[in-house]
Design a protein around this motif. Sequence first.
Motif, PDB file in Angstrom:
ATOM      1  N   ARG A  22       0.714  -1.214  -0.083  1.00  9.76           N
ATOM      2  CA  ARG A  22       0.262   0.334   0.193  1.00  9.76           C
ATOM      3  C   ARG A  22       0.732   1.082   0.284  1.00  9.76           C
ATOM      4  NH1 ARG A  22      -5.640  -0.398   1.233  1.00  9.76           N
ATOM      5  NH2 ARG A  22      -6.086  -2.773   1.358  1.00  9.76           N
ATOM      6  N   ILE A  23       1.002   2.053  -0.984  1.00  8.52           N
ATOM      7  CA  ILE A  23       1.666   3.190  -1.016  1.00  8.52           C
ATOM      8  C   ILE A  23       0.443   4.643  -0.291  1.00  8.52           C
ATOM      9  CG2 ILE A  23       2.943   4.785  -3.010  1.00  8.52           C
ATOM     10  CD1 ILE A  23       4.381   1.795  -2.327  1.00  8.52           C
ATOM     11  N   LYS A  24       0.538   5.008   0.528  1.00  7.11           N
ATOM     12  CA  LYS A  24      -0.460   6.013   0.621  1.00  7.11           C
ATOM     13  C   LYS A  24       0.252   7.837   0.813  1.00  7.11           C
ATOM     14  CE  LYS A  24      -2.177   3.008   4.744  1.00  7.11           C
ATOM     15  NZ  LYS A  24      -2.495   3.209   5.798  1.00  7.11           N
ATOM     16  N   ARG A  25       1.770   7.607   0.471  1.00  8.86           N
ATOM     17  CA  ARG A  25       1.758   9.179   0.101  1.00  8.86           C
ATOM     18  C   ARG A  25       0.927   9.207  -1.446  1.00  8.86           C
ATOM     19  NH1 ARG A  25       8.147   9.072  -0.662  1.00  8.86           N
ATOM     20  NH2 ARG A  25       7.449  10.734  -1.974  1.00  8.86           N
ATOM     21  N   GLU A  26       1.146  11.475  -1.915  1.00 11.46           N
ATOM     22  CA  GLU A  26       1.286  11.412  -2.540  1.00 11.46           C
ATOM     23  C   GLU A  26       2.008  11.191  -4.721  1.00 11.46           C
ATOM     24  OE1 GLU A  26       1.127  15.337  -4.806  1.00 11.46           O
ATOM     25  OE2 GLU A  26      -0.562  15.805  -3.675  1.00 11.46           O
ATOM     26  N   ILE A  27       1.053  10.433  -4.988  1.00  7.20           N
ATOM     27  CA  ILE A  27       2.113   9.644  -6.647  1.00  7.20           C
ATOM     28  C   ILE A  27       1.303  10.856  -7.596  1.00  7.20           C
ATOM     29  CG2 ILE A  27       2.481   7.423  -7.368  1.00  7.20           C
ATOM     30  CD1 ILE A  27       4.193   7.348  -5.068  1.00  7.20           C
ATOM     31  N   ASN A  28       2.079  11.057  -8.445  1.00  9.29           N
ATOM     32  CA  ASN A  28       1.549  11.459  -9.570  1.00  9.29           C
ATOM     33  C   ASN A  28       1.501  10.398 -10.966  1.00  9.29           C
ATOM     34  OD1 ASN A  28       1.959  12.700 -12.544  1.00  9.29           O
ATOM     35  ND2 ASN A  28       3.411  14.214 -11.778  1.00  9.29           N
ATOM     36  N   LYS A  29       0.218  10.414 -11.553  1.00  7.63           N
ATOM     37  CA  LYS A  29      -0.119   9.244 -12.314  1.00  7.63           C
ATOM     38  C   LYS A  29       0.777   8.741 -13.387  1.00  7.63           C
ATOM     39  CE  LYS A  29      -4.245  10.432 -14.183  1.00  7.63           C
ATOM     40  NZ  LYS A  29      -3.091  10.310 -15.678  1.00  7.63           N
ATOM     41  N   ASP A  59      -2.293  13.712 -10.601  1.00  8.88           N
ATOM     42  CA  ASP A  59      -1.935  14.139 -11.909  1.00  8.88           C
ATOM     43  C   ASP A  59      -1.164  15.232 -12.186  1.00  8.88           C
ATOM     44  OD1 ASP A  59      -2.898  16.536 -12.577  1.00  8.88           O
ATOM     45  OD2 ASP A  59      -4.673  15.132 -13.725  1.00  8.88           O
ATOM     46  N   ALA A  60      -0.453  15.109 -13.275  1.00  8.95           N
ATOM     47  CA  ALA A  60       0.951  16.237 -13.763  1.00  8.95           C
ATOM     48  C   ALA A  60       0.138  17.710 -13.507  1.00  8.95           C
ATOM     49  CB  ALA A  60       1.204  16.122 -14.991  1.00  8.95           C
ATOM     50  N   LYS A  61      -1.355  17.565 -13.613  1.00  4.61           N
ATOM     51  CA  LYS A  61      -1.976  19.336 -13.711  1.00  4.61           C
ATOM     52  C   LYS A  61      -2.238  19.429 -12.206  1.00  4.61           C
ATOM     53  CE  LYS A  61      -2.699  20.237 -18.079  1.00  4.61           C
ATOM     54  NZ  LYS A  61      -3.830  20.345 -19.025  1.00  4.61           N
TER      55      LYS A  61
END
Length: 528
Positions: A22-29, A59-61
């Motif tokens: 489980r990855i809970k940190r903010e991740i850019n898709k 996302d990137a934006k």
Amino acid sequence: MAYYKDLREHIDVLEADGKLVRIKREINKDTELMPLVRWQLRGLPEEERKAFLFSNVVDAKGKRYDIPVLVASHAASKAVYALGMMCPEDKIVEKWTDAQLHPVPPRIVADGPVHEEVHRGEHLLEHGGLEEFPVPISTPGFDNAPYLTCANWITKDPDTGIRNMGNYRAMLKSPTRTGLSAHVPKHLRAHWEKCRKRGKPLPAAIVIGAMPAIGFTAATRLLGGIDELAVAGGIAGEPVELVKCKTVDIEVPATAEIVIEGEVPTDYMEREAPFGEFTGYMGRESLAMCFNVTCITHRKNPIYNAFISQFCPSESSKLQVIGNEAALYKFLRYDCGLPVLDVAFPDICASNRAYCVIKMKKENPLQAWQALHNAVGIDPSRKFVIAVDDDIDPRDFESVTWAMAYRVQPHRDVRTVEQLRVTLDPSVTPPSEGEGHAAPGAPSGSALLIDATRKWDYPPVSLPRKEFMERARQIWEEEGLPALNPRQPWYGYSLGYWTEENDEEAELAIRGEYKQTGEKLARQRIQM
């Protein structure tokens, strides 16, 4: 436990078995998500690979999504695949074969969780259409858009009404339009061609996030005319429950997370790709079909499911390796009636389609060639196909190379098959000329068939006999030496060419009586 009714039960089992991160940190898709999962495929041994669940996706934006993203849940490793099949790893092919021989037809139900939310007509874009979902970019820096990868397409044959389900990528082009990469000889493409001749679009539905049996069957090349949803029922051991779509004449799994309904136009095509491919290279752009969305349905708080593909090994390659091994084994053994014992597509060096080894106990010399030609005939993307005897491990390059080195004479045992319709292979045509998918006169590929079986009796394998190797292993383990992982062959055995006298002399040697043999040879001395 009964088979998984949905993706959520599958996630629970993955986590309970220690196969979920489980990855809970903010991740850019668009730039971080797939590269993070990629690292386990480039930096960890297979037994340490797991599924990943991202719960804080942007996302990137900077747009934030409430929908989590699940990657590598089907086939991060063979162990993960086995959890999805609900069987031990060594029983996967057996379960796959039984599912194909004894499919369980699906059952239509009135309603299901996939219809908890429905967006169509004037409400189609109320949540953004396709932009509602956090679709990752698979190969950041090279792909030209996010692509649906765990996209299980369901269509019907316009002539027979038989459903087909296949896994094809879909390039996002607008909130209501995707690409569709399904080229000849894919079954969906055959349905599209039939509709094109009738001057009408092809109805279709994309299923995302279903019980794992759906993804397994969609990603596996089965014979035409088979309802893959019935094969999925064979894996599950019970009917897959289906609901009717809202805007097209298609039935879809009732417990899926997301279903995208629409039509594939037959009067035009658009450019699609580049996209990272299993060959280990970027797939070049080509003309491809499009898909116009008419309705989106999903569960409340859905989970977005994606495959990680591109360079092998990957989740996609593992999916195809295991499923296609089972499908080709069933075809050769049961449909062709050949004495095939195993089929292997080594999932390394991007060879999961190009390199195939067929293990068999042939009863006459022609059976090896029958197996080789049938393997290529059913899938022309197989470039190197090798038949080996039952004492060769088809998944061990060293074992297969041994067979090729000393059971093959190239002038007699190697054949080339030409004029094969091959796609995505950059060795067929220069990238500057495109993929050639749609051109009738597109360059063809070829396959190398190798009969690496013995053509006559051989002397025994030059290793100690089994009982002596077993005794030595017992001593090894008693001494606390490193754990062994035996490779075939690990003991010597007869291959037919061995005399009683050879046996007698060997027995004398292990009893310490070798001098008796020396005396005999002295009596048989030949003067020169």
